[in-house]
Enzyme design. Structure first.
Site, PDB file in Angstrom:
ATOM      1  N   GLY A  14       0.814  -1.209   0.000  1.00  0.00           N
ATOM      2  CA  GLY A  14       0.000   0.000   0.000  1.00  0.00           C
ATOM      3  C   GLY A  14       0.849   1.261   0.000  1.00  0.00           C
ATOM      4  CG  ASP A  39       9.551  -7.412   5.154  1.00  0.00           C
ATOM      5  OD1 ASP A  39      10.646  -7.861   4.745  1.00  0.00           O
ATOM      6  OD2 ASP A  39       8.878  -6.582   4.532  1.00  0.00           O
TER       7      ASP A  39
END
Length: 737
Positions: free
Chosen positions: A425, A538
């Site tokens: 996003g 991550d």
């Protein structure tokens, strides 16, 4: 209806009779003045109206100055040097053109015409005059001659005369004389003669007033030649860019009116004229000089005559009230009725348009509200509201934002507000109504089947309060894709800080060590001390943000997983960033807390070496920084790859300790890697040892170290409350910062 018309006509006749009787009782008024007060109005038999004038303060500008020579009998237009024959003011009856007739000599071609009679061309460039195209003609006299008039513009005209000069005609047949019309916008010209056949005598050309040319009687061509010079008509006006012109145009209408050149000239303000023209004229029923303020006066007899026509021409549908110097049109009863009907219809149409507009806005607003309610329910808003209202809930109600406030905060998600974009996003910078700066993440997708787990995870994340984890302030569920609101971190990412450093402010060894300690503490908190264990999945330097004091903030939980206390791993599709992904997870698809440890090890090597995790520069040694680092350690080349700033400031023992810790984190066997608690403790120990030997710290590093030690101590004593889920679910996808 006929009776009413007869009554109106009888009233008009009575008014006219009354005014005629009044006229006989009044003395005849003096004629209106045409020149300025105390200025001469005539030179010889020529009337000089303002803006022309004789003497100081009697003319408008230098172009309109007249000098009266030869005992006040010969008027000369001074700036152009031409004799004035007569001047006429613009008139309502004759197309409102102002005219001035001047005397201009002919143009000769050769000495046979007389050397002392060769005329010079006249230029009107820059003046408020132009040769009248309608009132003048161009004529040529000669034998076998082509006369060409070249204007200062682009227009060219000409005519051809033949050699039969035995008789004189009106130049229409071309026997020894020819004529043609002038081009538009003629301000200056020269004449070119071209002989066609044997030359016979004098050749000459001239401009002349069209009416004079055709009304004058000439016995032969010599008789015509003796009339040199010839009368020529100029159209004139005044410059419309002066204050005096503006003052004239501000006068009430009637009795006078002023127009610009495109209304009264036979040209449309042509290029080449020195200035745009303005001409003024007196309205019907008035006379005088319109160029004098108040110069148009009503003549009572003219007004009476005009008013008889006004009723049928100007006021055909109204009653006309006659007065000296003007008239008024008064609405009749029928006209009032029509106007009232028209006004009523107009108001009704306006009210109907306003009603329809309000109805449209209402329907649109209701549609938007319904859509927001639909999104709110689909995104789990009712579940979140119930959690917020429950007595056990510790979450503040400010965690729910509305879409209108977030739209205002980001200027409707303007592209100029974008902080970063990623696969999950886009992140926007916004300012809330209270002035607080926030980061708003607009995600791309959400799994509609996982709404309950998503809401639970939002509640958990919103309660995380660790100084080295970016805090989730709340969310908005009224949009198609939920929006997450985070605290704003101003100084970018650790990746930018390491790999695009400011040359004047290199990244010090103390700062690198502190940042490593802060990241490790945050991961330890997520793995062990939070209310429910969280695997980040991550960890990379791009997801480590730096606040105003360059303290580390772990961010971007877009691919994170929450797990129950009894779980040792989660099985997922392999995701992550090349160079940071745990090789064991890559092979088995099973992600554990030790996978986060591996990624942290890569970040630790970045801090040590200042090199990127994947680089084409290391093609021979291997593009992966982790492989390159392990090989260098085994070949005893550690200090060959360490960053120069680290070698300059750090002790080799400290550097070797950090390198060994990184090597353990990068172990290919996950079980052999230390837990984040051990990593955090070991980094804290190295940091304390560094402080114990007296290595000076800057103020920011000292504050960060003291606070971090207190937080780490508190974290190790926290009791991990079990909040179990049936399956590990993903957090809301979020863009990379």
């Amino acid at each position: 209806m006929h009776i009413a018309n007869l009554k109106i006509m009888s009233d008009s006749v009575l008014q006219i009779l009354f005014l005629l009787v009044s006229l006989t009782a009044q003395a005849s008024g003096a004629a209106p003045e045409l020149a300025r007060p105390n200025c001469a109005e005539r030179c010889g038999n020529v009337t000089i109206p303002f803006p022309f004038g004789i003497g100081a303060r009697c003319f408008l500008d230098n172009w309109h100055e007249i000098v009266c020579q030869q005992n006040n009998t010969l008027p000369i237009l001074k700036k152009i040097g031409l004799r004035v024959l007569d001047i006429s003011l613009p008139s309502y009856r004759d197309s409102r053109n102002g005219m001035i007739r001047v005397s201009i000599p002919a143009v000769y071609s050769n000495a046979s015409c007389g050397a002392n009679r060769i005329g010079m061309p006249v230029s009107l460039e820059g003046s408020p005059f132009v040769f009248s195209q309608m009132r003048n003609v161009f004529a040529s006299v000669g034998c076998n001659t082509l006369a060409i008039l070249n204007s200062t513009g682009s227009a060219v005209v000409g005519c051809r005369s033949k050699c039969d000069i035995s008789r004189y005609n009106d130049c229409s047949g071309g026997d020894g004389c020819c004529r043609t019309s002038l081009p538009l916008s003629l301000l200056g010209f020269n004449v070119e003669f071209q002989e066609e056949g044997e030359h016979q005598g004098c050749q000459y050309a001239f401009l002349a007033d069209r009416s004079w040319f055709f009304m004058s009687k000439f016995a032969d061509l010599d008789d015509l030649r003796q009339n040199n010079p010839f009368p020529v008509v100029l159209e004139w006006g005044i410059a419309n860019n002066t204050e005096y012109a503006h003052e004239l145009m501000r006068q009430d209408y009637p009795p006078s009116s002023c127009d610009t050149c495109d209304l009264f000239f036979d040209i449309l303000c042509p290029d080449g004229i020195g200035m745009p023209f303005t001409q003024c004229y007196c309205q019907r029923g008035y006379r005088g000089n319109p160029y004098l303020i108040g110069g148009c006066q009503g003549n009572l007899l003219d007004v009476i005559t005009v008013k008889w026509l006004v009723h049928f021409q100007i006021c055909p549908y109204n009653e006309c009230v006659i007065k000296s110097g003007g008239h008024d049109c008064v609405l009749g009863r029928k006209t009032v009725k029509f106007i009232l009907i028209g006004v009523g219809a107009g108001l009704g149409a306006l009210l109907l348009c306003l009603f329809l507009w309000r109805l449209y806005k209402y329907i649109k607003k209701r549609k938007e509200i319904k859509l927001k309610e639909k999104h709110f329910k689909r995104n789990g808003g009712l579940l979140l509201e119930s959690e917020l209202s429950s007595p056990e809930g510790n979450v503040e109600k400010s965690k729910l934002f509305n879409s209108k406030d977030l739209g205002k905060a980001t200027d409707n998600f303007n592209e100029d507000r974008i902080l970063g974009q990623g696969g999950q996003g886009t992140v926007y910078k916004g300012m809330l109504a209270d002035g607080k700066i926030v980061a708003i993440k607009k995600s791309k997708v959400i799994d509609e089947g996982k709404v309950e787990q998503f809401i639970n995870e939002v509640l958990i994340l919103s309660q995380i309060n660790h100084r080295n984890v970016v805090k989730l302030l709340g969310c908005c569920l009224e949009t198609e894709i939920p929006l997450l609101v985070y605290e704003f971190i101003p100084n970018g990412t650790l990746y930018d800080y390491l790999h695009d450093p400011n040359e004047e402010v290199p990244v010090s060894w103390d700062t690198r060590l502190r940042i490593a300690m802060e990241i490790a503490g945050a991961l330890f908190y997520l793995h062990s001390a939070a209310s429910i264990p969280i695997y980040h999945r991550d960890i990379k330097s791009n997801n480590i943000l730096l606040d105003e004091k360059y303290q580390a903030k772990v961010a971007d939980f877009g691919t994170s997983k929450s797990v129950s206390l009894d779980q040792t791993h989660v099985t997922t599709v392999v995701q992550g960033t090349a160079g940071y992904v745990d090789p064991e997870y890559f092979q088995s698809s099973q992600y554990t807390d030790k996978s986060d440890v591996y990624s942290f090890g890569v970040v630790l090597v970045e801090l040590l070496t200042g090199q990127e995790p994947i680089s084409s520069v290391r093609e021979r040694e291997g593009k992966s920084l982790a492989t390159y680092f392990i090989d260098s350690m085994e070949e005893n080349r550690l200090f060959d790859i360490v960053d120069a700033q680290v070698l300059k400031e750090g002790k080799k023992e400290e550097i070797a300790s950090i390198a060994n810790l990184a090597k353990r984190c990068l172990n290919l066997n996950g079980r052999s890697r230390p837990k984040m608690k051990e990593v955090a403790m070991e980094l804290e120990g190295i940091r304390k040892l560094q402080n114990a030997v007296g290595i000076p710290l800057n103020q920011e590093d000292r504050e960060a170290t003291d606070t971090y030690a207190a937080v780490l101590k508190a974290s190790t004593s926290l009791h991990a409350d079990a909040i179990a889920f049936s399956d590990a679910q993903p957090f809301l996808p979020v863009a990379t910062w």
